[in-house]
Write a protein that holds these residues in place. Sequence first.
Motif, mmCIF file in Angstrom:
data_model
loop_
_atom_site.group_PDB
_atom_site.id
_atom_site.type_symbol
_atom_site.label_atom_id
_atom_site.label_comp_id
_atom_site.label_asym_id
_atom_site.label_seq_id
_atom_site.Cartn_x
_atom_site.Cartn_y
_atom_site.Cartn_z
ATOM 1 N N MET A 49 6.099 11.579 -4.422
ATOM 2 C CA MET A 49 5.179 12.728 -4.635
ATOM 3 C C MET A 49 3.821 12.105 -4.764
ATOM 4 N N GLU A 50 3.894 11.181 -5.667
ATOM 5 C CA GLU A 50 2.560 10.533 -6.245
ATOM 6 C C GLU A 50 1.891 9.756 -4.604
ATOM 7 N N ALA A 51 2.861 9.268 -3.909
ATOM 8 C CA ALA A 51 2.456 8.583 -2.643
ATOM 9 C C ALA A 51 2.020 9.567 -1.722
ATOM 10 N N VAL A 52 2.740 10.375 -1.526
ATOM 11 C CA VAL A 52 2.289 11.631 -0.551
ATOM 12 C C VAL A 52 1.030 12.319 -0.948
ATOM 13 N N ALA A 53 0.829 12.340 -2.379
ATOM 14 C CA ALA A 53 -0.429 13.169 -2.674
ATOM 15 C C ALA A 53 -1.805 12.202 -2.322
ATOM 16 N N ASP A 54 -1.511 10.759 -2.555
ATOM 17 C CA ASP A 54 -2.439 9.851 -2.171
ATOM 18 C C ASP A 54 -2.793 9.928 -0.641
ATOM 19 N N LEU A 55 -1.624 10.093 0.058
ATOM 20 C CA LEU A 55 -2.013 10.072 1.467
ATOM 21 C C LEU A 55 -2.656 11.054 1.983
ATOM 22 N N TYR A 56 -2.302 12.519 1.287
ATOM 23 C CA TYR A 56 -3.098 13.672 1.786
ATOM 24 C C TYR A 56 -4.631 13.381 1.282
ATOM 25 N N ALA A 57 -4.951 12.828 0.241
ATOM 26 C CA ALA A 57 -6.197 12.588 -0.190
ATOM 27 C C ALA A 57 -6.857 11.578 0.765
ATOM 28 N N ASN A 58 -6.243 10.535 1.087
ATOM 29 C CA ASN A 58 -6.761 9.422 1.803
ATOM 30 C C ASN A 58 -7.119 9.901 3.283
ATOM 31 N N ALA A 59 -6.155 10.778 3.798
ATOM 32 C CA ALA A 59 -6.344 11.502 5.243
ATOM 33 C C ALA A 59 -7.565 12.217 5.152
ATOM 34 N N ALA A 60 -7.779 12.921 4.333
ATOM 35 C CA ALA A 60 -9.079 13.841 4.114
ATOM 36 C C ALA A 60 -10.241 12.884 3.984
ATOM 37 N N GLY A 61 -10.462 12.073 3.069
ATOM 38 C CA GLY A 61 -11.566 10.948 3.283
ATOM 39 C C GLY A 61 -11.604 10.193 4.330
ATOM 40 N N GLU A 62 -10.736 9.877 5.336
ATOM 41 C CA GLU A 62 -10.788 8.995 6.312
ATOM 42 C C GLU A 62 -11.481 10.093 7.543
ATOM 43 N N THR A 63 -10.977 11.281 7.696
ATOM 44 C CA THR A 63 -11.539 12.258 8.329
ATOM 45 C C THR A 63 -12.986 12.464 8.116
ATOM 46 N N ALA A 64 -13.447 12.622 6.928
ATOM 47 C CA ALA A 64 -14.720 12.935 6.710
ATOM 48 C C ALA A 64 -15.656 11.791 6.946
ATOM 49 N N ILE A 65 -15.193 10.443 6.926
ATOM 50 C CA ILE A 65 -15.878 9.435 7.213
ATOM 51 C C ILE A 65 -16.060 9.338 8.713
ATOM 52 N N GLU A 66 -15.084 9.442 9.434
ATOM 53 C CA GLU A 66 -14.891 9.241 10.895
ATOM 54 C C GLU A 66 -15.979 10.536 11.426
#
Length: 360
Positions: free
Chosen positions: A175-192
Amino acid sequence: MREQLSFEIPALQMPHLEADGVWISTAAIAIKKSLYQGSLDGVMDVVDKLSPSEIVNTFRELGFSISESAIDLGRNTILEALQVDLIEAIDLHTDGYGLPKRSLSADVRYDMNMSSSDAIQHILKAQNIKVELLGDSLPGERSSLNFIASQALQMGLQGFAFEGIEGKYNVPLTMEAVADLYANAAGETAIESTRFALGGWVRGKLNNEVSNYVPDDIQRILQGTLSVEAVSTVVEAINNGKIHNHAAAIGLHRFTVALKDQGFDIDAPTVEKQAELRNLEIIKPDTKRGQYIGPVVGADHKSVIIKYARDRVVELPYSALPDKTIRPGNGDTVRMRYKDNVLTVSMGERIGHEGGRDGK
């Protein structure tokens, strides 16, 4: 005097001559560049500006296969047909011509009259897809997983199956890894999104819309007057992590909400923590011929713990239960029996009630 006829070719469809003598459209050049950079957002920013027929023509220029049946069904079906090839191309930093040839699993019945994209659509319609993570890359570094997480966030869904939680894409993650994945996906979307808008802004483009994951003050700057100071502020926000961190917090929040819709609390104590608070030891079961019976005294999103001795419990993962078996809850009496590494589970009456597990 002869009347002169004129027509305008859309900017993204203007042809250019490549070094190898092949004509290619502006859109195909932009998408190819993003593919080689491994940037899904860069690809989708171009795709969003294309009509369905332009999407088909552009990706065919780049070596992707799209069936005629998908074209007739519209934009969403076209993108669904491209999804698997597109994700793999981004992971491999290549275009359609650089993708390896696939062989379908023996579990999938393949009509040889089907096109490859039709077969892929057939697979994607499955209720559950198991995802194997090859190599040493972290989940957040995998474009395919980021793509799934980004799409799920946009639709307010929880797209992954993990640790007993249901979802379409079954991944071997905590669960921790999936939560980090969703957080990172949003972060990368914002950066791009910010980088793309910044490029348009510098070139004089007005109304540079960005993802709503981007902080409000940065969005306002990109809508304002161009200046060296303003550009520097945006660049600094990218480099110092301000934009990524702001978006990651939003992604994590949305994941938490989606998880609650499934009946799970990301902040709930794990069975390990529950056992520790009650001074109970979780033992490793004897999978050869061990037997354990007792009440369920703790549960989390992935398993329950069964108290079979005064200060000892054994863990029963939901993944070990047979399909369609009702998950035991607090108070249920459970019997676990191992024989030669094969587990059999049975449930009795719920303690404190009469007439069965549900007290009926």
